[in-house]
Design a protein around this motif. Structure first.
Motif, PDB file in Angstrom:
ATOM      1  N   GLN A  60       1.020  -1.230  -0.142  1.00  0.00           N
ATOM      2  CA  GLN A  60       0.021   0.031   0.056  1.00  0.00           C
ATOM      3  C   GLN A  60       0.731   1.356   0.000  1.00  0.00           C
ATOM      4  OE1 GLN A  60      -2.619  -0.143   3.437  1.00  0.00           O
ATOM      5  NE2 GLN A  60      -4.384  -0.649   2.148  1.00  0.00           N
ATOM      6  N   LEU A  61       1.854   1.267   0.804  1.00  0.00           N
ATOM      7  CA  LEU A  61       2.764   2.415   0.809  1.00  0.00           C
ATOM      8  C   LEU A  61       3.289   2.760  -0.579  1.00  0.00           C
ATOM      9  CD1 LEU A  61       4.047   4.519   2.775  1.00  0.00           C
ATOM     10  CD2 LEU A  61       6.204   3.065   2.989  1.00  0.00           C
ATOM     11  N   LEU A  62       3.974   1.803  -1.027  1.00  0.00           N
ATOM     12  CA  LEU A  62       4.538   1.783  -2.449  1.00  0.00           C
ATOM     13  C   LEU A  62       3.504   2.463  -3.348  1.00  0.00           C
ATOM     14  CD1 LEU A  62       6.863  -1.087  -2.809  1.00  0.00           C
ATOM     15  CD2 LEU A  62       7.297   1.108  -2.088  1.00  0.00           C
ATOM     16  N   GLN A  63       2.181   1.846  -3.293  1.00  0.00           N
ATOM     17  CA  GLN A  63       1.088   2.623  -4.359  1.00  0.00           C
ATOM     18  C   GLN A  63       0.907   4.034  -3.954  1.00  0.00           C
ATOM     19  OE1 GLN A  63      -0.212   1.184  -6.913  1.00  0.00           O
ATOM     20  NE2 GLN A  63      -1.398   3.110  -7.200  1.00  0.00           N
ATOM     21  N   SER A  64       0.887   4.074  -2.834  1.00  0.00           N
ATOM     22  CA  SER A  64       0.435   5.673  -2.400  1.00  0.00           C
ATOM     23  C   SER A  64       1.610   6.526  -2.743  1.00  0.00           C
ATOM     24  CB  SER A  64       0.418   5.752  -0.776  1.00  0.00           C
ATOM     25  OG  SER A  64      -0.572   5.159  -0.182  1.00  0.00           O
TER      26      SER A  64
END
Length: 214
Positions: free
Chosen positions: A170-174
């Motif tokens: 999720q962090l990478l996608q954010s």
């Protein structure tokens, strides 16, 4: 938009005082501790505190928020409701990380992706950027190409994802899906450490540089 970074807590968290030059209305972003230091800077700058903004619910970012809100009679905005559990755990967080005792409290308004925050004649856009925490948000001021990103992204690094509710994917996608589209020219103020630009991180950050996803 004018700003002043005020390092607070033993974690040297970047509490940021931002204000509208035309109206002198100001907001505190992530007042994590050292309230007397923060109050001294507000007085020194001659601005009027209008609201408090929180990127996420970790103690080093919110530890002084309740006290400051009560003393200045202002409301607290953010983060996303996904971090509600972290506010309920503030007494435990303060003990775990050796911070002064901190009672649990709730923001006056949880924020959603796309919400706008008015500060004098400034408008900040809210981006929900989960990963470091489920409810983490970023504040973007398009007119000055500035973003306050909390612990999503740092110069040369990214936020930790070993906390309850964290999610590395999720962090990478954010970062790549929410922050990069704002433009390489955007300067960002992270939750810790020096400022950088999205362009520089896309070129050289060992966790999210463009070449890693080619």
């Amino acid at each position: 938009m004018k700003y002043l970074i005020i390092p607070v807590t033993p974690f040297q968290q970047n509490c940021t005082l931002i204000w509208c030059e035309k109206t002198n209305k100001a907001a505190l972003v992530d007042p994590g501790g050292n309230p007397e230091r923060i109050k001294a800077e507000i007085e020194k700058q001659g601005v009027t505190l209008d609201k408090i903004l929180l990127t996420h619910g970790h103690i080093d970012h919110v530890g002084a928020a309740g006290l400051m809100a009560e003393e200045f009679d202002v409301k607290v905005y953010g983060p996303h409701i996904g971090d509600k559990f972290l506010f309920e755990q503030l007494p435990h967080q303060s003990q775990t990380f050796g911070f002064p005792p901190c009672g649990s409290f709730e923001p006056d308004t949880y924020l959603e992706d796309g919400d706008r925050i008015e500060l004098g004649e400034l408008t900040l856009n809210t981006l929900h950027c989960p990963g470091h925490t489920p409810g983490h948000v970023v504040f973007h001021h398009a007119d000055s190409s500035m973003a306050l990103v909390g612990d999503v992204l740092f110069r040369g690094s990214i936020g930790r994802t070993d906390f309850p509710g964290s999610n590395h994917g999720q962090l990478l996608q954010s970062i790549t899906g929410k922050l990069w589209p704002l433009g390489e020219q955007v300067t960002f103020i992270p939750g810790h450490g020096p400022n950088s630009t999205f362009g520089e991180e896309r070129r050289s950050n060992p966790f999210v540089a463009d070449q890693l996803f080619a």
